[in-house]
Design a protein around this motif. Structure first.
Motif, PDB file in Angstrom:
ATOM      1  N   ILE A   1     147.852  70.149  99.028  1.00  8.63           N
ATOM      2  CA  ILE A   1     146.603  69.551  99.483  1.00  8.63           C
ATOM      3  C   ILE A   1     146.885  68.946 100.852  1.00  8.63           C
ATOM      4  O   ILE A   1     147.758  68.086 100.994  1.00  8.63           O
ATOM      5  N   CYS A   2     146.187  69.405 101.863  1.00 14.24           N
ATOM      6  CA  CYS A   2     146.453  68.987 103.244  1.00 14.24           C
ATOM      7  C   CYS A   2     145.953  67.572 103.489  1.00 14.24           C
ATOM      8  O   CYS A   2     144.890  67.180 103.001  1.00 14.24           O
ATOM      9  N   GLY A   3     146.713  66.854 104.269  1.00 14.41           N
ATOM     10  CA  GLY A   3     146.344  65.496 104.628  1.00 14.41           C
ATOM     11  C   GLY A   3     146.969  64.475 103.693  1.00 14.41           C
ATOM     12  O   GLY A   3     147.544  64.808 102.665  1.00 14.41           O
ATOM     13  N   THR A   4     146.838  63.220 104.089  1.00 13.52           N
ATOM     14  CA  THR A   4     147.330  62.117 103.273  1.00 13.52           C
ATOM     15  C   THR A   4     146.204  61.634 102.378  1.00 13.52           C
ATOM     16  O   THR A   4     145.110  61.347 102.858  1.00 13.52           O
ATOM     17  N   LEU A   5     146.482  61.568 101.093  1.00 15.37           N
ATOM     18  CA  LEU A   5     145.474  61.150 100.117  1.00 15.37           C
ATOM     19  C   LEU A   5     145.600  59.664  99.834  1.00 15.37           C
ATOM     20  O   LEU A   5     146.662  59.187  99.451  1.00 15.37           O
ATOM     21  N   ASP A   6     144.517  58.941 100.032  1.00 15.65           N
ATOM     22  CA  ASP A   6     144.482  57.522  99.735  1.00 15.65           C
ATOM     23  C   ASP A   6     144.556  57.328  98.219  1.00 15.65           C
ATOM     24  O   ASP A   6     143.986  58.100  97.456  1.00 15.65           O
ATOM     25  N   PHE A   7     145.262  56.286  97.780  1.00  9.84           N
ATOM     26  CA  PHE A   7     145.394  56.029  96.346  1.00  9.84           C
ATOM     27  C   PHE A   7     144.056  55.718  95.680  1.00  9.84           C
ATOM     28  O   PHE A   7     143.931  55.829  94.463  1.00  9.84           O
ATOM     29  N   GLY A   8     143.055  55.352  96.445  1.00 11.19           N
ATOM     30  CA  GLY A   8     141.744  55.058  95.886  1.00 11.19           C
ATOM     31  C   GLY A   8     140.894  56.289  95.611  1.00 11.19           C
ATOM     32  O   GLY A   8     139.843  56.197  94.975  1.00 11.19           O
ATOM     33  N   LEU A   9     141.315  57.447  96.109  1.00  8.87           N
ATOM     34  CA  LEU A   9     140.557  58.674  95.869  1.00  8.87           C
ATOM     35  C   LEU A   9     140.633  59.063  94.397  1.00  8.87           C
ATOM     36  O   LEU A   9     141.678  58.938  93.768  1.00  8.87           O
ATOM     37  N   VAL A  10     139.525  59.560  93.887  1.00  5.61           N
ATOM     38  CA  VAL A  10     139.435  59.880  92.465  1.00  5.61           C
ATOM     39  C   VAL A  10     139.047  61.339  92.283  1.00  5.61           C
ATOM     40  O   VAL A  10     138.137  61.841  92.944  1.00  5.61           O
ATOM     41  N   GLY A  11     139.745  62.045  91.405  1.00  6.08           N
ATOM     42  CA  GLY A  11     139.315  63.349  90.940  1.00  6.08           C
ATOM     43  C   GLY A  11     139.732  64.562  91.745  1.00  6.08           C
ATOM     44  O   GLY A  11     139.307  65.666  91.431  1.00  6.08           O
ATOM     45  N   ILE A  12     140.539  64.400  92.774  1.00  2.00           N
ATOM     46  CA  ILE A  12     140.909  65.555  93.601  1.00  2.00           C
ATOM     47  C   ILE A  12     141.698  66.563  92.785  1.00  2.00           C
ATOM     48  O   ILE A  12     141.356  67.741  92.712  1.00  2.00           O
ATOM     49  N   LEU A  13     142.764  66.111  92.151  1.00  2.00           N
ATOM     50  CA  LEU A  13     143.579  67.009  91.336  1.00  2.00           C
ATOM     51  C   LEU A  13     142.805  67.483  90.106  1.00  2.00           C
ATOM     52  O   LEU A  13     142.919  68.642  89.702  1.00  2.00           O
ATOM     53  N   ALA A  14     141.985  66.622  89.549  1.00  2.00           N
ATOM     54  CA  ALA A  14     141.181  66.996  88.380  1.00  2.00           C
ATOM     55  C   ALA A  14     140.202  68.123  88.711  1.00  2.00           C
ATOM     56  O   ALA A  14     140.023  69.051  87.917  1.00  2.00           O
ATOM     57  N   LYS A  15     139.585  68.051  89.878  1.00  7.71           N
ATOM     58  CA  LYS A  15     138.626  69.095  90.268  1.00  7.71           C
ATOM     59  C   LYS A  15     139.329  70.446  90.445  1.00  7.71           C
ATOM     60  O   LYS A  15     138.870  71.474  89.935  1.00  7.71           O
TER      61      LYS A  15
END
Length: 122
Positions: A62-76
């Motif tokens: 997954i490109c870019g830095t993912l903020d710890f507050g993001l929800v559901g990226i891996l789930a989607k």
């Protein structure tokens, strides 16, 4: 969202110890629990002595830095691949996630993700 297909083919292994790992190589995922030592690495860099090994994985980063507050990226992503009948092995780092897919299912996975708006680059 953009995903990068890494060029290497990976192996997922279980180790007895870490003595054969070359920590100078650029790409390893290592985990240690009370029950096991696991290593994900390019097949070309596979240590000689492993207890078990599953070869033939390709990785999407997954490109870019993912903020710890993001929800559901891996789930989607995993949900879309599950709907397509594709199992995954996921690895998370401090900055991002990697989705490993068996090489035999890579084309099907790329298609499933692309038709759902994901851009995949090499």
């Amino acid at each position: 969202m953009q995903l990068q297909l890494l060029p290497q083919t990976f192996a997922v292994c279980q180790l007895q110890d870490t003595s054969q790992i070359n920590w100078q190589l650029p790409l390893y995922f290592f985990s240690k629990t009370a029950d096991e030592l696991s290593l994900v690495c390019p097949e070309a860099d596979l240590p000689a002595a492993v207890l078990q090994c599953e070869r033939g994985w390709r990785a999407l980063k997954i490109c870019g830095t993912l903020d710890f507050g993001l929800v559901g990226i891996l789930a989607k992503i995993s949900g879309l691949l599950a709907e397509a009948g594709i199992s995954i092995f996921a690895v998370s780092t401090y900055n991002t996630d990697y989705i490993l897919i068996k090489a035999a299912h890579l084309d099907k996975a790329v298609t499933a993700l692309s038709i759902n708006g994901y851009q995949i680059t090499a």
